[in-house]
Design a protein around this motif. Structure first.
Motif, PDB file in Angstrom:
ATOM      1  N   GLY A   1      -8.715   5.928 -39.372  1.00 37.54           N
ATOM      2  CA  GLY A   1      -8.009   4.792 -40.677  1.00 37.54           C
ATOM      3  C   GLY A   1      -6.518   4.858 -40.688  1.00 37.54           C
ATOM      4  N   GLU A   2      -6.055   5.089 -38.763  1.00 37.01           N
ATOM      5  CA  GLU A   2      -4.221   4.504 -38.753  1.00 37.01           C
ATOM      6  C   GLU A   2      -4.700   3.150 -38.010  1.00 37.01           C
ATOM      7  OE1 GLU A   2      -1.384   7.581 -36.235  1.00 37.01           O
ATOM      8  OE2 GLU A   2      -3.469   6.166 -34.849  1.00 37.01           O
ATOM      9  N   PRO A   3      -3.722   2.520 -37.942  1.00 37.90           N
ATOM     10  CA  PRO A   3      -3.320   0.979 -38.444  1.00 37.90           C
ATOM     11  C   PRO A   3      -3.495   0.311 -36.645  1.00 37.90           C
ATOM     12  CG  PRO A   3      -1.670   1.889 -40.398  1.00 37.90           C
ATOM     13  CD  PRO A   3      -2.429   2.903 -39.478  1.00 37.90           C
ATOM     14  N   PRO A   4      -4.024  -0.417 -36.875  1.00 38.43           N
ATOM     15  CA  PRO A   4      -4.336  -0.832 -35.456  1.00 38.43           C
ATOM     16  C   PRO A   4      -3.179  -0.075 -33.692  1.00 38.43           C
ATOM     17  CG  PRO A   4      -5.422  -1.973 -36.554  1.00 38.43           C
ATOM     18  CD  PRO A   4      -4.647  -1.564 -37.367  1.00 38.43           C
ATOM     19  N   LEU A   5      -1.900  -1.016 -35.296  1.00 36.42           N
ATOM     20  CA  LEU A   5      -0.753  -1.380 -33.828  1.00 36.42           C
ATOM     21  C   LEU A   5      -0.864  -0.267 -33.671  1.00 36.42           C
ATOM     22  CD1 LEU A   5       1.442  -2.118 -32.223  1.00 36.42           C
ATOM     23  CD2 LEU A   5       3.122  -2.671 -34.435  1.00 36.42           C
ATOM     24  N   THR A   6      -0.326   1.154 -34.471  1.00 31.15           N
ATOM     25  CA  THR A   6       0.295   2.156 -34.746  1.00 31.15           C
ATOM     26  C   THR A   6      -0.556   3.390 -33.931  1.00 31.15           C
ATOM     27  OG1 THR A   6       1.092   2.177 -37.077  1.00 31.15           O
ATOM     28  CG2 THR A   6       0.535   4.679 -36.311  1.00 31.15           C
ATOM     29  N   ALA A   7      -1.582   3.040 -33.461  1.00 30.93           N
ATOM     30  CA  ALA A   7      -2.600   4.024 -32.517  1.00 30.93           C
ATOM     31  C   ALA A   7      -2.650   3.886 -31.487  1.00 30.93           C
ATOM     32  CB  ALA A   7      -3.695   4.122 -33.464  1.00 30.93           C
ATOM     33  N   LEU A   8      -2.590   1.980 -31.420  1.00 31.13           N
ATOM     34  CA  LEU A   8      -2.661   1.548 -29.299  1.00 31.13           C
ATOM     35  C   LEU A   8      -0.404   2.045 -29.114  1.00 31.13           C
ATOM     36  CD1 LEU A   8      -3.851   0.458 -27.040  1.00 31.13           C
ATOM     37  CD2 LEU A   8      -3.009  -1.834 -28.131  1.00 31.13           C
ATOM     38  N   ARG A   9      -0.127   2.040 -30.215  1.00 32.02           N
ATOM     39  CA  ARG A   9       1.237   1.916 -29.603  1.00 32.02           C
ATOM     40  C   ARG A   9       1.307   3.792 -29.102  1.00 32.02           C
ATOM     41  NH1 ARG A   9       5.987   4.394 -31.649  1.00 32.02           N
ATOM     42  NH2 ARG A   9       7.303   2.696 -31.074  1.00 32.02           N
ATOM     43  N   HIS A  10       1.092   4.699 -29.930  1.00 31.72           N
ATOM     44  CA  HIS A  10       0.971   5.969 -29.913  1.00 31.72           C
ATOM     45  C   HIS A  10      -0.257   5.904 -28.445  1.00 31.72           C
ATOM     46  CE1 HIS A  10       3.879   7.357 -33.137  1.00 31.72           C
ATOM     47  NE2 HIS A  10       2.814   6.459 -34.267  1.00 31.72           N
TER      48      HIS A  10
ATOM     49  N   VAL B   1       0.586  -5.913 -26.161  1.00 34.27           N
ATOM     50  CA  VAL B   1       1.005  -4.329 -26.413  1.00 34.27           C
ATOM     51  C   VAL B   1       1.327  -3.979 -25.045  1.00 34.27           C
ATOM     52  CG1 VAL B   1       0.282  -1.905 -26.836  1.00 34.27           C
ATOM     53  CG2 VAL B   1       0.549  -3.496 -28.771  1.00 34.27           C
ATOM     54  N   TYR B   2      -0.440  -4.236 -24.433  1.00 29.15           N
ATOM     55  CA  TYR B   2      -0.295  -4.643 -22.874  1.00 29.15           C
ATOM     56  C   TYR B   2       0.361  -5.435 -21.717  1.00 29.15           C
ATOM     57  CZ  TYR B   2      -3.476  -0.044 -21.194  1.00 29.15           C
ATOM     58  OH  TYR B   2      -3.508   0.476 -21.542  1.00 29.15           O
ATOM     59  N   ALA B   3       1.599  -6.882 -21.973  1.00 34.68           N
ATOM     60  CA  ALA B   3       2.084  -7.202 -21.443  1.00 34.68           C
ATOM     61  C   ALA B   3       3.478  -6.617 -21.945  1.00 34.68           C
ATOM     62  CB  ALA B   3       2.533  -8.939 -22.609  1.00 34.68           C
ATOM     63  N   GLY B   4       3.881  -6.027 -23.184  1.00 30.03           N
ATOM     64  CA  GLY B   4       5.387  -5.294 -23.410  1.00 30.03           C
ATOM     65  C   GLY B   4       4.971  -3.756 -22.408  1.00 30.03           C
ATOM     66  N   LEU B   5       4.012  -3.244 -21.783  1.00 36.20           N
ATOM     67  CA  LEU B   5       4.023  -2.122 -21.045  1.00 36.20           C
ATOM     68  C   LEU B   5       4.314  -2.675 -20.394  1.00 36.20           C
ATOM     69  CD1 LEU B   5       3.572   0.361 -19.771  1.00 36.20           C
ATOM     70  CD2 LEU B   5       0.692  -0.361 -20.369  1.00 36.20           C
ATOM     71  N   ARG B   6       3.978  -3.883 -19.641  1.00 34.39           N
ATOM     72  CA  ARG B   6       4.366  -4.346 -18.018  1.00 34.39           C
ATOM     73  C   ARG B   6       5.704  -4.846 -17.928  1.00 34.39           C
ATOM     74  NH1 ARG B   6       4.535  -9.103 -16.661  1.00 34.39           N
ATOM     75  NH2 ARG B   6       3.153 -10.177 -18.973  1.00 34.39           N
ATOM     76  N   ILE B   7       6.186  -5.263 -18.823  1.00 36.44           N
ATOM     77  CA  ILE B   7       7.539  -6.280 -18.644  1.00 36.44           C
ATOM     78  C   ILE B   7       8.899  -5.183 -18.792  1.00 36.44           C
ATOM     79  CG2 ILE B   7       9.401  -7.038 -20.469  1.00 36.44           C
ATOM     80  CD1 ILE B   7       7.742  -9.212 -21.641  1.00 36.44           C
ATOM     81  N   GLY B   8       7.971  -3.532 -20.195  1.00 38.48           N
ATOM     82  CA  GLY B   8       8.863  -2.726 -19.607  1.00 38.48           C
ATOM     83  C   GLY B   8       8.790  -1.479 -18.347  1.00 38.48           C
ATOM     84  N   LEU B   9       8.008  -1.843 -18.010  1.00 38.35           N
ATOM     85  CA  LEU B   9       8.256  -1.185 -16.419  1.00 38.35           C
ATOM     86  C   LEU B   9       8.076  -2.127 -15.567  1.00 38.35           C
ATOM     87  CD1 LEU B   9       4.401   0.134 -15.950  1.00 38.35           C
ATOM     88  CD2 LEU B   9       5.980   1.493 -16.950  1.00 38.35           C
ATOM     89  N   GLU B  10       8.392  -3.018 -15.196  1.00 36.33           N
ATOM     90  CA  GLU B  10       9.299  -3.737 -14.699  1.00 36.33           C
ATOM     91  C   GLU B  10      10.345  -3.538 -15.130  1.00 36.33           C
ATOM     92  OE1 GLU B  10       7.515  -7.766 -15.658  1.00 36.33           O
ATOM     93  OE2 GLU B  10       6.053  -7.779 -14.235  1.00 36.33           O
TER      94      GLU B  10
ATOM     95  N   SER C   1      10.282  -2.654 -25.111  1.00 39.86           N
ATOM     96  CA  SER C   1       9.636  -4.471 -24.481  1.00 39.86           C
ATOM     97  C   SER C   1       7.982  -4.092 -25.685  1.00 39.86           C
ATOM     98  CB  SER C   1       9.157  -3.632 -23.860  1.00 39.86           C
ATOM     99  OG  SER C   1       8.373  -5.045 -22.863  1.00 39.86           O
ATOM    100  N   ILE C   2       7.729  -3.174 -25.800  1.00 42.81           N
ATOM    101  CA  ILE C   2       6.347  -3.234 -26.750  1.00 42.81           C
ATOM    102  C   ILE C   2       6.733  -3.757 -28.245  1.00 42.81           C
ATOM    103  CG2 ILE C   2       4.321  -1.856 -27.929  1.00 42.81           C
ATOM    104  CD1 ILE C   2       4.298  -0.468 -25.778  1.00 42.81           C
ATOM    105  N   ASP C   3       7.813  -2.834 -28.454  1.00 39.30           N
ATOM    106  CA  ASP C   3       8.406  -3.280 -29.935  1.00 39.30           C
ATOM    107  C   ASP C   3       8.590  -4.653 -29.964  1.00 39.30           C
ATOM    108  OD1 ASP C   3       7.843  -1.138 -30.992  1.00 39.30           O
ATOM    109  OD2 ASP C   3       9.396  -0.172 -31.115  1.00 39.30           O
ATOM    110  N   LEU C   4       9.624  -5.277 -28.529  1.00 41.13           N
ATOM    111  CA  LEU C   4       9.429  -6.684 -29.226  1.00 41.13           C
ATOM    112  C   LEU C   4       8.645  -7.857 -28.813  1.00 41.13           C
ATOM    113  CD1 LEU C   4      12.743  -6.871 -26.318  1.00 41.13           C
ATOM    114  CD2 LEU C   4      12.789  -7.805 -29.173  1.00 41.13           C
ATOM    115  N   ALA C   5       7.801  -7.410 -28.470  1.00 37.75           N
ATOM    116  CA  ALA C   5       6.354  -8.009 -28.442  1.00 37.75           C
ATOM    117  C   ALA C   5       5.514  -7.788 -29.617  1.00 37.75           C
ATOM    118  CB  ALA C   5       5.290  -7.745 -26.909  1.00 37.75           C
TER     119      ALA C   5
END
Length: 214
Positions: A86-95, A166-175, A195-199
């Motif tokens: 029941g956790e929202p999709p964005l919350t679950a994936l972000r965590h 979310v994975y675009a944000g992950l990639r940009i943050g790591l770069e 980066s994920i929060d901006l994305a």
């Protein structure tokens, strides 16, 4: 009755140590000599095993270079599946992503973690393999998001779009972290989280029933 189990556990641990040693040796040699110049024979010799033994663990030296990323992918998929129902999709994936990023960096050390990222980004021969790996894990995560929320990912594009963003944000943050002079876990998490929060800014926590809109 416990001896066979103990021996089986010992063999598994030995195999895991050998696999980890091959990865570490490969990454060290790639960094010192360059990816293209490093041979499988050299990686095997650094761990004092035969090339035949190497091939029991990896099909190629590309697999060695991408192994840490593949391990991270598995951890994220498992972490997402373990998030509360029941956790929202964005919350679950972000965590799931941020939690496993911390675990991976704590395990390998931020400097080594970033060396692996840098190796991939500056080695054309690895970029295609890394893109295939990224596409594969995004497909797995899309399926898990869709399953958790009872939607068909072939009809409803929201799980796929969410994972991609979310994975675009992950990639940009790591770069960004690769170019940052600081080398600590908290700084890396800060950059990736930002980066994920901006994305994902503007995406709702919970989805509506219409698959054509969030």
């Amino acid at each position: 009755m416990s001896a066979p189990t103990d021996q089986g556990g010992l063999r598994a641990r030995k195999k895991q140590r050998t696999r980890a040693a091959l990865i570490d040796a490969g990454l060290d040699l790639f960094r010192a000599n360059g990816y293209e110049s490093t041979t499988i024979d050299e990686i095997a010799a650094a761990v004092d095993v035969s090339p035949r033994t190497f091939f029991r663990y990896f099909a190629s030296k590309e697999d060695v270079a991408l192994a840490k990323g593949a391990e991270f992918d598995d951890l994220v998929v498992d972490a997402l599946a373990d998030r509360p129902d029941g956790e929202p999709p964005l919350t679950a994936l972000r965590h799931a992503v941020l939690g496993m990023l911390r675990a991976a960096a704590d395990s390998d050390g931020v400097h080594r973690f970033l060396l692996t990222q840098h190796l991939i980004t500056r080695t054309p021969a690895l970029l295609a393999g890394n893109l295939r790996r990224s596409a594969a894990v995004e497909e797995r995560l899309t399926g898990e998001i869709a399953r958790r929320h009872g939607v068909d990912p072939d009809r409803d594009l929201r799980p796929r779009v969410l994972v991609g963003v979310v994975y675009a944000g992950l990639r940009i943050g790591l770069e960004a972290m690769c170019a940052d002079p600081r080398r600590d876990v908290e700084r890396m998490l800060e950059l990736v989280e930002r980066s994920i929060d901006l994305a994902t800014a503007g995406l709702p926590e919970r989805w509506g029933s219409d698959e054509r809109t969030w």
